[in-house]
Design an enzyme around this catalytic site. Structure first.
Site, PDB file in Angstrom:
ATOM      1  N   ASP A 205     128.492  59.068 -44.613  1.00 18.49           N
ATOM      2  CA  ASP A 205     127.794  59.704 -45.742  1.00 18.49           C
ATOM      3  C   ASP A 205     126.710  60.701 -46.348  1.00 18.49           C
ATOM      4  OD1 ASP A 205     127.431  57.710 -47.753  1.00 18.49           O
ATOM      5  OD2 ASP A 205     125.149  57.825 -47.482  1.00 18.49           O
ATOM      6  N   GLU A 250     131.763  62.977 -46.071  1.00 17.95           N
ATOM      7  CA  GLU A 250     131.409  62.436 -47.597  1.00 17.95           C
ATOM      8  C   GLU A 250     130.340  63.802 -48.397  1.00 17.95           C
ATOM      9  OE1 GLU A 250     129.609  60.329 -51.094  1.00 17.95           O
ATOM     10  OE2 GLU A 250     128.126  60.438 -49.707  1.00 17.95           O
TER      11      GLU A 250
END
Ligand code: BGC
Length: 558
Positions: A205, A250
């Protein structure tokens, strides 16, 4: 490419399917989807043909950021199940040849994490240095916050110890201090733990924010000079433990900068990265009915190490971010797909899923998904995309797209048996409600989006060219049409997509090298002969899409 490469480097032509357990299927009927429910849908996922599940955070959480605010990296949210259920899901998926990755949230914890609770109790807490603190008044950082509707600074004042802590996201998500070796080691143990339980890798993330934290903390001399060392450390550790496990990052940064996150020539940092730039330009092309922005984005993708891979996608669980377009370009996409200010968010994105954006036009939807699966890379879909799941814009911001999955036309769309008021999130209402959009009906209907997606997935899996091949945009005069090819030494796939609402005639000119060869249509079984100049005329319908495999001599694949 050797056959062993395709098997070992499975991520090069995988089909990723992202899902949130709490909105997928509620087995114990408490209104919240759970791991036991997911276990009952593994056969469904195998039948659809996806090859890797990406599980959104399932860890203990106060749930103020849909699970991305974690209080225990080793735990399982009790509402969803327990470790036994996680292992059950992983084992069932593996039995059917599916891999499973999960979110690894490394940028921050919840402020309810025991580390942070201790850290803010006293400056002498052993956990104080797990986070990033400053005692002086921070400058104006309002332009650095990720959620401008809720925050106006990336520093929050903590009255108990009279210092400010760093948080790029919500103030209840304090950023971890990556300059602290103890934190790094802790997170390696977290990876180790889940790998031992069977995960095949992680969706990492918010990676660029971790880098900024390293930067911010680097007033501390123990911090590594180059934050990329952190990713190398993570990747090195991961692949010592499991050679075929992946890190899917990401990383929403310009294309030119992404190469570094892959580890440049060495390819020793992130294994995969979402291609946000291509995604955003796909929407610009769709809005303009002009293939050129997408073609340009693809052509400016940096070259990456052959073992690395791009993850392509049209939609994810966040806002549809258009932050890397210019203001004028973003406005064009807003005007075309989300003119209502209520569905616009953070001045950069939309809270709609694809069907609503495309006016629920099946031709256009199919063209968009055909395009997605034909682009060089590994396609990723967000649960429900296979049936054209809608959204609920009465929910706050990004929550609009995180609606319960629609399995049947029955109560709560077959997601749960509780009274609707007890659902974790209301089901979709209106033209895309479960009576009109659900898995059961679509599996019975050969013309449904579900069947189209299953066919696409199966074709994609039988076209290693798309995941492994050399990409090229084929020049031709029509601006509304994208023709691209993905080629391996012996074989190539040509994909043709008409972005326009009108039909047209494509003059396909592949040159004399392709004289008297044949293009085999992978969807209709038709054959298109190229003449002695390597030329063919192809009539295209509105929003048409074709995948053609070049055939020289004997057919390569059925
Ligand atoms: C996730 C978001 C989340 C944020 C903070 C991301 O980029 O995709 O859903 O809110 O990280 O963890």
């Amino acid at each position: 490419m050797r056959i062993t490469d395709t098997a070992d480097r499975w991520w090069k032509n995988a089909v990723l399917y992202c899902l949130d357990i709490e909105t997928y299927l509620d087995h114990n009927n408490d209104g919240v989807g759970d791991l036991a429910g997911l276990a009952r849908r593994i056969d469904y996922l195998a039948e659809l043909g996806v090859t890797c599940l990406w599980l959104m955070p399932f860890y203990p959480t106060p749930d103020r950021d849909d699970g991305y605010d974690i209080t225990d990296f080793y735990g399982v949210d009790g509402r969803l199940g327990d470790h036994g259920r996680v292992v059950e899901v992983i084992r069932m998926a593996h039995d059917r040849g599916l891999r499973v990755i999960a979110d690894l949230v490394i940028n921050h914890t919840s402020d309810q994490h025991p580390w942070f609770k201790s850290a803010r109790r006293s400056k002498n807490s052993p956990y104080r240095d797990y986070y990033v603190w400053r005692s002086d008044t921070p400058p104006d950082t309002s332009d650095e916050v990720v959620f401008p509707d809720k925050e106006d600074s990336i520093w929050a004042y903590d009255d108990r110890t009279g210092e400010y802590y760093l948080h790029h996201f919500y103030s209840h998500q304090p950023d971890l201090n990556w300059g602290n070796q103890v934190v790094r080691e802790e997170l390696l143990r977290v990876m180790d733990f889940w790998l031992q339980l069977g995960l095949d890798g992680f969706r990492v993330d918010a990676v660029p924010f971790v880098f900024e934290d390293v930067d911010t903390a680097s007033k501390n001399p123990s911090v590594p000079a180059d934050p990329h060392d952190l990713l190398k450390e993570f990747r090195g550790f991961l692949n010592r433990r499991r050679g075929d496990a992946i890190l899917l990052g990401e990383v929403n940064v310009p294309h030119a900068d992404q190469r570094r996150y892959f580890g440049g020539d060495a390819g020793d940092e992130l294994t995969m990265m979402f291609d946000f730039i291509t995604m955003q330009n796909t929407y610009l092309s769709l809005a303009r009915q002009d293939a050129r922005p997408l073609a340009k984005a693809l052509q400016t993708r940096p070259a990456i190490h052959p073992t690395c891979q791009w993850a392509t996608f049209l939609r994810n669980h966040d806002e549809l971010t258009l932050d890397k377009l210019t203001d004028a370009q973003r406005q064009e996409v807003f005007d075309a797909f989300g003119p209502d200010p209520d569905v616009q968010i953070y001045d950069r994105g939309l809270t709609l899923r694809l069907p609503t954006m495309l006016g629920n036009d099946p031709r256009r939807l199919k063209m968009a998904y055909s395009l997605l699966f034909s682009l060089p890379g590994t396609p990723t879909i967000y649960y429900g995309e296979e049936i054209g799941l809608g959204e609920d814009t009465s929910q706050d911001g990004r929550m609009a797209v995180r609606v319960p999955m629609q399995w049947t036309d029955g109560k709560n769309g077959g997601f749960s048996d509780v009274a609707p008021g007890r659902l974790i999130q209301p089901t979709v209402e209106g033209p895309l409600d479960a009576r009109h959009v659900n898995v059961a009906d679509q599996r019975r209907d050969r013309d449904s989006l579900w069947h189209f997606m299953a066919t696409l997935i199966s074709r994609y899996r039988s076209c290693p060219e798309l995941g492994w091949g050399e990409f090229e945009v084929i020049e031709q005069p029509l601006t509304n049409v994208l023709v691209h090819s993905c080629a391996l030494p012996e074989t190539a796939v040509y994909a043709i997509h008409n972005f326009a609402a009108e039909g047209c005639e494509l003059e396909l000119d592949l040159g004399r090298d392709f004289a008297d060869t044949v293009l085999v249509d992978l969807f209709s079984d038709g054959r298109i002969p190229l003449d002695g100049r390597g030329h063919a005329t192809l009539p295209l319908d509105a929003y048409d899409h074709r995948w053609l495999r070049l055939q020289r001599g004997e057919p390569l694949l059925p």
